[in-house]
Write an enzyme that holds these catalytic residues in place. Structure first.
Site, PDB file in Angstrom:
ATOM      1  N   TYR A   1      43.124  84.918  31.678  1.00 15.76           N
ATOM      2  CA  TYR A   1      42.807  83.975  30.442  1.00 15.76           C
ATOM      3  C   TYR A   1      41.781  83.060  31.151  1.00 15.76           C
ATOM      4  O   TYR A   1      41.721  82.738  32.401  1.00 15.76           O
ATOM      5  CB  TYR A   1      43.892  83.259  30.013  1.00 15.76           C
TER       6      TYR A   1
ATOM      7  N   LYS B   1      43.311  84.176  37.523  1.00 11.96           N
ATOM      8  CA  LYS B   1      43.917  83.450  36.564  1.00 11.96           C
ATOM      9  C   LYS B   1      44.697  84.356  35.380  1.00 11.96           C
ATOM     10  O   LYS B   1      43.992  84.719  34.362  1.00 11.96           O
ATOM     11  CB  LYS B   1      42.673  82.537  35.843  1.00 11.96           C
TER      12      LYS B   1
ATOM     13  N   GLU C   1      48.681  73.426  44.968  1.00 15.06           N
ATOM     14  CA  GLU C   1      48.009  72.709  43.683  1.00 15.06           C
ATOM     15  C   GLU C   1      49.330  72.214  42.729  1.00 15.06           C
ATOM     16  O   GLU C   1      50.281  72.726  42.932  1.00 15.06           O
ATOM     17  CB  GLU C   1      47.158  73.835  43.061  1.00 15.06           C
TER      18      GLU C   1
ATOM     19  N   LEU D   1      44.140  78.491  42.410  1.00 13.89           N
ATOM     20  CA  LEU D   1      42.907  78.755  41.504  1.00 13.89           C
ATOM     21  C   LEU D   1      41.863  78.034  41.818  1.00 13.89           C
ATOM     22  O   LEU D   1      42.145  76.734  41.862  1.00 13.89           O
ATOM     23  CB  LEU D   1      43.593  78.459  39.878  1.00 13.89           C
TER      24      LEU D   1
HETATM   25  N1  PDD Z   1      44.751  75.404  34.058  1.00 20.61           N
HETATM   26  N2  PDD Z   1      45.167  75.467  38.966  1.00 20.61           N
HETATM   27  C1  PDD Z   1      46.099  75.893  37.818  1.00 20.61           C
HETATM   28  C2  PDD Z   1      47.240  76.639  38.453  1.00 20.61           C
HETATM   29  C3  PDD Z   1      45.718  75.993  36.741  1.00 20.61           C
HETATM   30  O1  PDD Z   1      46.162  76.802  35.836  1.00 20.61           O
HETATM   31  C4  PDD Z   1      44.298  75.279  36.310  1.00 20.61           C
HETATM   32  C5  PDD Z   1      43.822  75.541  35.088  1.00 20.61           C
HETATM   33  C6  PDD Z   1      43.733  74.618  37.521  1.00 20.61           C
HETATM   34  C7  PDD Z   1      42.416  74.155  37.150  1.00 20.61           C
HETATM   35  O2  PDD Z   1      41.409  74.779  36.946  1.00 20.61           O
HETATM   36  P1  PDD Z   1      40.052  74.562  35.841  1.00 20.61           P
HETATM   37  O3  PDD Z   1      39.530  73.248  36.330  1.00 20.61           O
HETATM   38  O4  PDD Z   1      39.329  75.728  35.846  1.00 20.61           O
HETATM   39  O5  PDD Z   1      40.809  74.333  34.589  1.00 20.61           O
HETATM   40  C8  PDD Z   1      44.275  74.747  38.591  1.00 20.61           C
HETATM   41  C9  PDD Z   1      44.473  75.621  32.597  1.00 20.61           C
HETATM   42  C10 PDD Z   1      43.818  74.380  32.093  1.00 20.61           C
HETATM   43  C11 PDD Z   1      45.719  75.936  31.894  1.00 20.61           C
HETATM   44  O6  PDD Z   1      46.566  76.871  32.433  1.00 20.61           O
HETATM   45  O7  PDD Z   1      45.885  75.458  30.692  1.00 20.61           O
END
Ligand code: PDD
Length: 287
Positions: free
Chosen positions: A33, A147, A180, A205
């Site tokens: 996703y 992801k 993270e 991620l």
């Molecule tokens: N989450 N780390 C993890 C485990 C994440 O699921 C996310 C993003 C990030 C940050 O990635 P980005 O800057 O591309 O949003 C880091 C999304 C927002 C979610 O699962 O809702």
């Protein structure tokens, strides 16, 4: 018009939109996703998100559901139908629908779902007071760079944070180093003003907000180190913050109940948040 969702070729009322019970996303979490932020009608860093979607798909050997141009057209049409100007677009691709069998099905077509959600700006209280995080063991697999919709440890971690009255849980590897958050990347600012975030390996991620903020940090000339940091170092840091598509840059003022720095949102964190917001606003002019 009620909110709509896009499901495998059709726009449907969001409330009724559904996928097949043998969608492999539903049965095996066999899918990926993206969450793309939308600011003033602009999809922020859309191509970077679509690059990461391509990468996640190819790492799992799932085919692209359609061309990038078509994905972009559908994104815009869904945003138009839903009158979305601020919030995010959610995009999910699974390996498709097939009788339950762990092996890759032959001939299944990747399934695509898109939804949108409006979001209010971050509250003044969060910006003024900062967020609390807890730490807990990272229980995930070795491919956190993908992801994937398989998010059980993340779900359990976020709930543990909520149960503890915190916003986020920082996951910690076997060496005591922070990987993270459950849905955000983790950052600190050291006593001598260096911005530190873990390097992008399979352990995290590689957030798109992270990538864009790193570029801004380099451009502005702040000291930067991409390296792992321990929970102890984070607790003794001058500042801490998190990044994600839905949070942008948000200050952290408590880790496991201990104040970070002077217990107030950090000055550099505030500057970086502003640089990021300016960057997002600048996209409007070039779109
Ligand atoms: N989450 N780390 C993890 C485990 C994440 O699921 C996310 C993003 C990030 C940050 O990635 P980005 O800057 O591309 O949003 C880091 C999304 C927002 C979610 O699962 O809702």
């Amino acid at each position: 018009m009620p909110r709509q969702a896009y499901v495998n070729g059709r726009y449907q009322p969001h409330k009724e939109a559904a996928v097949h019970i043998e969608d492999r996303g539903y049965q095996f979490a066999d899918g990926v996703y993206e969450v793309v932020p939308v600011h003033d009608g602009i999809l922020v860093d859309e191509d970077l998100h679509l690059d990461r979607l391509d990468r996640s798909l190819s790492e799992l050997r799932i085919g692209a559901p359609m061309s990038r141009a078509s994905l972009k057209l559908i994104s815009r049409e869904l945003m138009r139908r839903n009158g979305l100007s601020n919030g995010f677009l959610y995009m999910q691709v699974t390996r498709g629908v097939a009788p339950r069998d762990h092996k890759f099905p032959k001939g299944a077509k990747p399934a695509l779902v898109m939804t949108t959600r409006q979001m209010k700006p971050h509250s003044e209280k969060v910006l003024a007071e900062g967020l609390k995080v807890i730490t807990l063991p990272d229980q995930r697999w070795d491919r956190c760079d993908i992801k994937s919709v398989s998010l059980l440890p993340n779900v359990l971690g976020k709930q543990a944070a909520d149960d503890a009255g915190a916003y986020e849980a920082w996951q910690v590897d076997k060496k005591g180093m922070v990987t993270e958050g459950t849905s955000t990347n983790a950052w600190i600012v050291t006593g001598d003003g260096k911005v530190v975030t873990r390097e992008a390996t399979n352990a995290i991620l590689n957030g798109i907000t992270r990538i864009s903020l790193l570029e801004l940090i380099r451009k502005e000339g702040y000291d930067l180190e991409e390296r792992a940091f321990s929970v102890e170092e984070a607790k003794g840091a001058r500042e801490a913050f998190l990044t994600s598509s839905t949070s942008f840059v948000l200050p952290i003022t408590q880790i496991d109940g201990q104040p970070v720095g002077n217990g107030h949102p950090g000055i550099l964190t505030g500057k970086l948040r502003q640089h990021y917001i300016d960057y997002v606003k600048s996209l409007r002019k070039t779109a």
